[in-house]
Design an enzyme around this catalytic site. Sequence first.
Site, PDB file in Angstrom:
ATOM      1  N   HIS A 157       0.807  -1.224   0.000  1.00  0.00           N
ATOM      2  CA  HIS A 157       0.000   0.000   0.000  1.00  0.00           C
ATOM      3  C   HIS A 157       0.840   1.274   0.000  1.00  0.00           C
ATOM      4  O   HIS A 157       0.618   2.175  -0.799  1.00  0.00           O
ATOM      5  CB  HIS A 157      -0.933  -0.001   1.213  1.00  0.00           C
ATOM      6  CG  HIS A 157      -1.785   1.221   1.310  1.00  0.00           C
ATOM      7  ND1 HIS A 157      -1.464   2.294   2.112  1.00  0.00           N
ATOM      8  CD2 HIS A 157      -2.947   1.554   0.694  1.00  0.00           C
ATOM      9  CE1 HIS A 157      -2.390   3.240   1.986  1.00  0.00           C
ATOM     10  NE2 HIS A 157      -3.291   2.819   1.138  1.00  0.00           N
ATOM     11  N   GLU A 172      -3.973  -4.238   9.616  1.00  0.00           N
ATOM     12  CA  GLU A 172      -4.240  -3.338   8.488  1.00  0.00           C
ATOM     13  C   GLU A 172      -3.259  -2.168   8.427  1.00  0.00           C
ATOM     14  O   GLU A 172      -3.618  -1.018   8.622  1.00  0.00           O
ATOM     15  CB  GLU A 172      -5.676  -2.831   8.525  1.00  0.00           C
ATOM     16  CG  GLU A 172      -6.704  -3.936   8.335  1.00  0.00           C
ATOM     17  CD  GLU A 172      -8.068  -3.400   7.956  1.00  0.00           C
ATOM     18  OE1 GLU A 172      -8.151  -2.739   6.894  1.00  0.00           O
ATOM     19  OE2 GLU A 172      -9.024  -3.628   8.703  1.00  0.00           O
ATOM     20  N   HIS A 186      -1.185   0.814   6.962  1.00  0.00           N
ATOM     21  CA  HIS A 186      -1.361   1.740   5.839  1.00  0.00           C
ATOM     22  C   HIS A 186      -0.117   2.621   5.699  1.00  0.00           C
ATOM     23  O   HIS A 186       0.891   2.193   5.190  1.00  0.00           O
ATOM     24  CB  HIS A 186      -2.640   2.560   6.020  1.00  0.00           C
ATOM     25  CG  HIS A 186      -3.891   1.776   5.827  1.00  0.00           C
ATOM     26  ND1 HIS A 186      -4.240   1.206   4.625  1.00  0.00           N
ATOM     27  CD2 HIS A 186      -4.884   1.435   6.695  1.00  0.00           C
ATOM     28  CE1 HIS A 186      -5.390   0.561   4.744  1.00  0.00           C
ATOM     29  NE2 HIS A 186      -5.807   0.692   5.993  1.00  0.00           N
ATOM     30  N   GLU A 237      -4.633   0.431  11.067  1.00  0.00           N
ATOM     31  CA  GLU A 237      -6.034   0.830  11.121  1.00  0.00           C
ATOM     32  C   GLU A 237      -6.774   0.200  12.298  1.00  0.00           C
ATOM     33  O   GLU A 237      -7.831   0.681  12.696  1.00  0.00           O
ATOM     34  CB  GLU A 237      -6.742   0.506   9.801  1.00  0.00           C
ATOM     35  CG  GLU A 237      -8.074   1.215   9.676  1.00  0.00           C
ATOM     36  CD  GLU A 237      -8.659   1.165   8.277  1.00  0.00           C
ATOM     37  OE1 GLU A 237      -9.833   1.541   8.134  1.00  0.00           O
ATOM     38  OE2 GLU A 237      -7.951   0.770   7.334  1.00  0.00           O
TER      39      GLU A 237
END
Length: 278
Positions: free
Chosen positions: A212, A252, A254, A269
């Site tokens: 990402h 998660e 990012h 996250e």
Amino acid sequence: MSVTEFTVAGPGEGPYGVAVVKGEVWTTLVHAGVVAQLSGERFELDAADCRPSVIVPGPDDAVWFTRSGDNRIGRIGPDPTSIEVPGSPYGLCAGPDDALWFTLMTTDQVGRVTIDGTVSTYPIGTTGAFPAMIAAADDLWFTLNQGNAIGRMTTTGSVATYPLPTEAAGPVGISAGADAVWFVEILADQVGRISPGGMIEEFPLPAGSKPHAVVATDDGGCWITLWGAAAVARLDAAGNLIEQIDLGAGSEPHGLTLDADGSVWVALEKGSVAHIQP
């Protein structure tokens, strides 16, 4: 490597971007309309659904961030403010000209905002390309998520576009290093590198890792977040995957950033910020 996690958000608030500004770690809580410091201070923004996303230090030592939910650029400093822009801003970086540069996802433009709030916009020359992250070297480099390309823009608005060798790669994160610009392809599970002359190389990652964000390192390599694998990884200057660090199921990861000591901060996250140290 050691990994330490710091809880900075409640359930569902979603740390997304992360930056170190004057020694303080900041993160955007994308689902809460909040910008938070690791030390515990929270800055409630004027709209809960403004979706603060990418956050960076500005040339004025203030904290700048995109508000993709309400078409604004935010600033936290001695005089906090928000600045309206003509589209949905996402990527953000400090440019080589003492201004902030940002992408406008829905209008196929790159924007520039000075520290006094003057906004200019420049077309990228491609329709429906969905410009995502942006990084600065001598020029501005940005990913075209739906255009499957890397864009390059001078500070006067001249644009060049470099199609990716892999179809439907979905480029997102991008970061300028000393000798090349690194980017990640979330749909192709690859990392890419583009030279100042426009030569592109791609390097495979584990299937399903969904990279990402990326940050270039001084040794010519980079760190990346593997959203699909709940991990971060480090590549050397030749594109070899030399380390992968698990952050736990559901983390998660990012955004990520380098601290002055070479350690890495990662926004998770699930509600925390991770600090990765040698």
